[in-house]
Design a protein around this motif. Structure first.
Motif, PDB file in Angstrom:
ATOM      1  N   ALA A 186      -6.254  -5.722  34.655  1.00 17.02           N
ATOM      2  CA  ALA A 186      -6.371  -7.089  34.139  1.00 17.02           C
ATOM      3  C   ALA A 186      -6.010  -8.109  35.214  1.00 17.02           C
ATOM      4  O   ALA A 186      -6.749  -9.074  35.449  1.00 17.02           O
ATOM      5  CB  ALA A 186      -5.474  -7.263  32.909  1.00 17.02           C
TER       6      ALA A 186
ATOM      7  N   ASN B 123      -1.280   1.440  34.728  1.00 15.85           N
ATOM      8  CA  ASN B 123      -1.885   2.500  33.920  1.00 15.85           C
ATOM      9  C   ASN B 123      -3.393   2.566  34.082  1.00 15.85           C
ATOM     10  O   ASN B 123      -4.008   3.589  33.780  1.00 15.85           O
ATOM     11  CB  ASN B 123      -1.518   2.323  32.456  1.00 15.85           C
ATOM     12  N   THR B 124      -3.978   1.476  34.559  1.00 14.72           N
ATOM     13  CA  THR B 124      -5.420   1.510  34.831  1.00 14.72           C
ATOM     14  C   THR B 124      -5.719   2.619  35.840  1.00 14.72           C
ATOM     15  O   THR B 124      -6.705   3.352  35.703  1.00 14.72           O
ATOM     16  CB  THR B 124      -5.888   0.146  35.389  1.00 14.72           C
TER      17      THR B 124
ATOM     18  N   GLU C 270       3.394  -7.712  42.132  1.00  8.63           N
ATOM     19  CA  GLU C 270       3.398  -6.341  41.620  1.00  8.63           C
ATOM     20  C   GLU C 270       4.766  -5.717  41.889  1.00  8.63           C
ATOM     21  O   GLU C 270       5.186  -5.625  43.034  1.00  8.63           O
ATOM     22  CB  GLU C 270       2.278  -5.533  42.282  1.00  8.63           C
TER      23      GLU C 270
ATOM     24  N   ASP D  99       7.913  -6.030  30.462  1.00 11.67           N
ATOM     25  CA  ASP D  99       8.514  -7.210  31.121  1.00 11.67           C
ATOM     26  C   ASP D  99       7.835  -8.515  30.710  1.00 11.67           C
ATOM     27  O   ASP D  99       8.508  -9.516  30.445  1.00 11.67           O
ATOM     28  CB  ASP D  99       8.407  -7.106  32.650  1.00 11.67           C
TER      29      ASP D  99
ATOM     30  N   GLU E 140      -3.027  -4.978  28.415  1.00 13.21           N
ATOM     31  CA  GLU E 140      -2.190  -4.284  27.441  1.00 13.21           C
ATOM     32  C   GLU E 140      -0.985  -5.111  27.001  1.00 13.21           C
ATOM     33  O   GLU E 140      -0.415  -4.869  25.932  1.00 13.21           O
ATOM     34  CB  GLU E 140      -1.731  -2.923  28.001  1.00 13.21           C
TER      35      GLU E 140
ATOM     36  N   ALA F 273       8.498  -9.917  39.042  1.00 11.52           N
ATOM     37  CA  ALA F 273       8.672 -11.179  38.324  1.00 11.52           C
ATOM     38  C   ALA F 273       9.834 -11.031  37.361  1.00 11.52           C
ATOM     39  O   ALA F 273       9.912 -10.049  36.626  1.00 11.52           O
ATOM     40  CB  ALA F 273       7.396 -11.526  37.564  1.00 11.52           C
TER      41      ALA F 273
HETATM   42  P1  ADP Z   1      -3.453  -3.571  32.354  1.00 13.60           P
HETATM   43  O1  ADP Z   1      -4.223  -2.350  31.984  1.00 13.60           O
HETATM   44  O2  ADP Z   1      -3.189  -4.474  31.203  1.00 13.60           O
HETATM   45  O3  ADP Z   1      -4.011  -4.249  33.548  1.00 13.60           O
HETATM   46  P2  ADP Z   1      -1.617  -1.937  33.870  1.00 13.60           P
HETATM   47  O4  ADP Z   1      -0.591  -1.042  33.304  1.00 13.60           O
HETATM   48  O5  ADP Z   1      -2.832  -1.325  34.459  1.00 13.60           O
HETATM   49  O6  ADP Z   1      -1.999  -3.013  32.734  1.00 13.60           O
HETATM   50  O7  ADP Z   1      -0.981  -2.850  34.998  1.00 13.60           O
HETATM   51  C1  ADP Z   1       0.194  -3.617  34.825  1.00 13.60           C
HETATM   52  C2  ADP Z   1       0.855  -3.818  36.175  1.00 13.60           C
HETATM   53  O8  ADP Z   1       1.889  -4.800  36.065  1.00 13.60           O
HETATM   54  C3  ADP Z   1       1.502  -2.546  36.709  1.00 13.60           C
HETATM   55  O9  ADP Z   1       1.060  -2.293  38.016  1.00 13.60           O
HETATM   56  C4  ADP Z   1       3.003  -2.887  36.677  1.00 13.60           C
HETATM   57  O10 ADP Z   1       3.738  -2.245  37.697  1.00 13.60           O
HETATM   58  C5  ADP Z   1       2.997  -4.399  36.854  1.00 13.60           C
HETATM   59  N1  ADP Z   1       4.215  -5.072  36.368  1.00 13.60           N
HETATM   60  C6  ADP Z   1       4.868  -4.843  35.198  1.00 13.60           C
HETATM   61  N2  ADP Z   1       5.950  -5.642  35.085  1.00 13.60           N
HETATM   62  C7  ADP Z   1       5.994  -6.412  36.208  1.00 13.60           C
HETATM   63  C8  ADP Z   1       6.885  -7.430  36.706  1.00 13.60           C
HETATM   64  N3  ADP Z   1       7.965  -7.810  36.014  1.00 13.60           N
HETATM   65  N4  ADP Z   1       6.595  -8.000  37.902  1.00 13.60           N
HETATM   66  C9  ADP Z   1       5.518  -7.607  38.621  1.00 13.60           C
HETATM   67  N5  ADP Z   1       4.669  -6.644  38.217  1.00 13.60           N
HETATM   68  C10 ADP Z   1       4.887  -6.052  37.027  1.00 13.60           C
END
Ligand code: ADP
Length: 454
Positions: A15, A42-43, A34, A225, A422, A157
Motif C-alpha cells: 500500500a 506482509n505483501t 519503514e 502501530d 491492512e 514512526a
Molecule cells: P499492506 O499490505 O497494507 O501494505 P504490509 O504488511 O505489506 O501492509 O506493510 C506494512 C509495512 O509497514 C511493513 O513493512 C511494516 O514494517 C511497516 N510499519 C509498520 N509499523 C511501522 C512504523 N511504526 N513505522 C514505520 N513502518 C512501519
C-alpha cells in the motif's frame, strides 16, 4: 533534525509503495518510512495474487465475470458486514490496479492462468511470476528507486503530528541510532503500516479467542502501530474483532503453506480418522474452524500426481523440501504408505477416496458439494500434508471513506490524514477472501495518493 516533504507515507509494504509511486509520479515530493531493515511487510511474504474482474487474462481464458459479481462475492464473503461503498470502489478499480502493476510497475503475470480462491464464483486472481509477493515488492521497490523516492529503512514512526487546528502535518520518527527525526508533511500523511496480527495483546483486547495459543503467518512488524497512532488523533476504528486465520499452515512454524495451495487444484482435506469434514473451497474462517474441531486440531491434505501437475507446487520446492524434512509432508507410491506416516486410519481413508473418486466420475460431490471440477485421486505417487490454521489477517482497522480519508469518532475526516491497506477496516467485513488483500492495497494506496494531493 527536521525534513520537509509534501507527503509522508508510513510503511513500505504494497500500500505504502503504491501510494508513494503515484505521489511522486504526480510531481509531489514524498518520503516512505519503514521500521524494518527491509521493505515489503506482509505483501512480500504473500502469494502476491490479486483479484480483478474483466482483465485481459480472463478474456484470454474465456472466463465470464463482472464487477458486480466480484462485488457480490466479496460482500458475501464478509457476511455483508463490509462497507458497501468501499467494496464498490474496490471492485470498480480492481482491473485498473492489475493493469497499473503490469504497465507502470512492470510486474509480470502468468498470462494463461488465474487462481480461484475460496468464496469466488470464478477464477479471477492474477498470478505474479513465481507465485510470490517477491515479484510485487521487487518491482515496486525498483520503481521507487528509479523515481528517486527516499525509502527510509529502520526508521520507525512513533507519532503522527498535527497543528493547533487538528490538521495533520508530519510524523515523529526514530532512526536505528535512536535519533529523533521530524518529517514535516505539507499536504498530509498516509498510514500504510499493515495489520496487528503479531500483536498478541491487541488481538486479545479486541477478540479474546485469538490469544497466544495461535501461531502466526505474519511478519513480526504487524503490531498495529498505525492504528494506535491514529487513534490518538481521534480516529475511529471498525471491525477490530474480525481476525482471520489461514486454514493451511505449517503446524511446526505457523508459516502459511503455499504447497498446500494444491487445495485449489483438487487436493482433498481429511482428518486423522480418514474422513472429509468440510468443503475444500469454503471460506478461510469456515475451514479453519472445521480443522480446529478435528482430532489434535489438525487437517491433512491429500493429492495425487494429476493434481500436482495441475498446480504450481513446483514453484514452491524449497518449502516442499522443508516440509518433508520437518515430517509435515510425505510423498509415496500408495495411499497406505502416506496414511501410515501420519497414523491416519488407512481403511477409512481408502473408502473415503473410493467414494470421492466416484464423485469425480459423476461430476458431483454428494457429501460437501465441492465447487469447481472434482478430480479423482488415482495417479501415484501420492502426497499427504499435515496442516493447521494460524493468524493471518486483521480485517479491522482505521475507518476510512471512499477517498481513503481517515474518519474520526464524530464521523468527520481528519484533515491531512489518509490510510490504505491492512491498517484500514471496513473493506472485508468479517472475513477477507483470498486474493483481495493485494487488490485492496493497490486500489486504496493509489486512491490515498490522489486524495492527499487534492
Ligand atoms: P499492506 O499490505 O497494507 O501494505 P504490509 O504488511 O505489506 O501492509 O506493510 C506494512 C509495512 O509497514 C511493513 O513493512 C511494516 O514494517 C511497516 N510499519 C509498520 N509499523 C511501522 C512504523 N511504526 N513505522 C514505520 N513502518 C512501519
Amino acid at each position: 533534525q527536521e525534513e520537509v516533504y509534501d507527503v509522508v507515507v508510513i510503511g513500505a509494504g504494497g500500500a505504502g509503495l503504491s501510494a508513494a509511486i503515484e505521489i511522486k509520479g504526480a510531481g509531489a515530493s514524498v518520503v516512505v518510512l519503514e521500521k524494518m531493515a527491509f521493505i515489503g511487510g506482509n505483501t512480500l511474504i504473500s502469494g502476491g495474487e490479486l483479484n480483478a474482474p474483466e482483465t485481459w487474462i480472463q478474456e484470454k481464458l474465456g472466463i465470464e465475470d463482472s464487477i458486480d459479481l466480484y462485488k457480490e462475492d466479496t460482500l458475501k464473503g464478509g457476511d455483508h458486514q463490509a462497507d458497501e461503498k468501499l467494496v464498490t470502489v474496490l471492485a470498480n478499480n480492481a482491473r485498473q490496479a492489475v493493469e497499473w502493476l503490469r504497465d507502470t510497475v512492470n510486474v509480470s503475470f502468468k498470462e494463461d492462468y488465474l487462481m480461484q480462491f475460496g468464496g469466488h464464483s470464478v477464477p479471477r486472481a492474477a498470478y505474479p511470476q513465481g507465485g510470490s509477493g517477491n515479484e510485487l515488492i521487487g518491482k515496486l521497490g525498483a520503481k521507487a528507486e528509479e523515481m528517486n523516492i527516499p525509502v527510509r529503512k529502520q526508521t520507525k514512526a512513533e507519532e503522527i503530528l498535527a497543528d493547533k487546528d487538528g490538521k495533520v502535518n508530519g510524523v515523529r520518527a526514530v532512526d536505528k541510532d535512536g535519533n529523533e527525526i521530524i518529517f514535516k508533511a505539507n499536504k498530509g500523511v498516509i498510514v500504510a503500516t499493515g495489520g496487528f496480527g503479531a500483536n498478541v495483546e491487541m488481538r486479545k483486547q479486541y477478540n479474546s479467542e485469538y490469544d497466544e495459543r495461535y501461531m502466526e503467518t505474519v511478519q513480526p512488524s504487524s503490531t498495529g502501530d498505525g492504528i494506535i497512532m491514529a487513534q490518538k488523533l481521534g480516529a475511529a476504528l471498525v471491525g477490530m474483532e474480525n481476525i482471520q486465520t489461514y486454514p493451511t499452515c505449517n503446524p511446526a512454524t505457523g508459516i502459511l503453506s503455499y504447497v498446500a495451495d494444491t487445495r485449489f487444484n483438487g487436493a482433498v482435506l481429511i482428518n486423522k480418522e480418514g474422513n472429509r469434514f468440510v468443503e475444500e473451497l469454503e471460506r478461510r474462517d469456515v475451514i479453519s474452524k472445521a480443522i480446529l474441531a478435528q482430532t489434535d486440531g489438525m487437517g491433512y491434505l491429500i493429492w495425487d500426481t494429476t493434481i500436482k501437475n495441475n498446480s504450481h507446487m513446483d514453484d514452491y520446492m524449497e518449502e516442499f523440501n522443508q516440509l518433508v524434512a520437518q515430517g509435515m509432508l510425505i510423498k509415496a507410491d500408495t495411499i497406505e504408505e502416506v496414511a501410515q506416516f501420519f497414523d491416519i486410519n488407512v481403511e477409512q481413508l481408502k473408502q473415503t477416496i473410493e467414494k470421492y473418486n466416484q464423485y469425480a466420475v459423476n461430476g458431483k460431490d454428494e457429501d460437501f458439494n465441492r465447487r469447481g471440477e472434482i478430480i479423482g485421486l488415482t495417479e501415484a505417487p501420492y502426497y499427504l500434508q499435515k496442516v493447521t490454521p494460524a493468524i493471518h489477517h486483521t480485517m479491522g482497522g482505521l475507518k476510512i471513506d471512499t477517498e481513503a480519508r481517515v474518519i474520526d469518532n464524530e464521523g468527520n475526516p481528519i484533515p491531512g490524514l489518509f490510510a490504505a491497506g491492512e491498517v484500514t477496516g471496513g473493506i472485508h467485513g468479517t472475513n477477507r477472501l483470498g486474493g483481495n488483500a493485494i487488490t485492496d492495497i493497490i486500489v486504496f494506496g493509489r486512491i490515498a495518493a490522489e486524495s492527499v494531493l487534492k
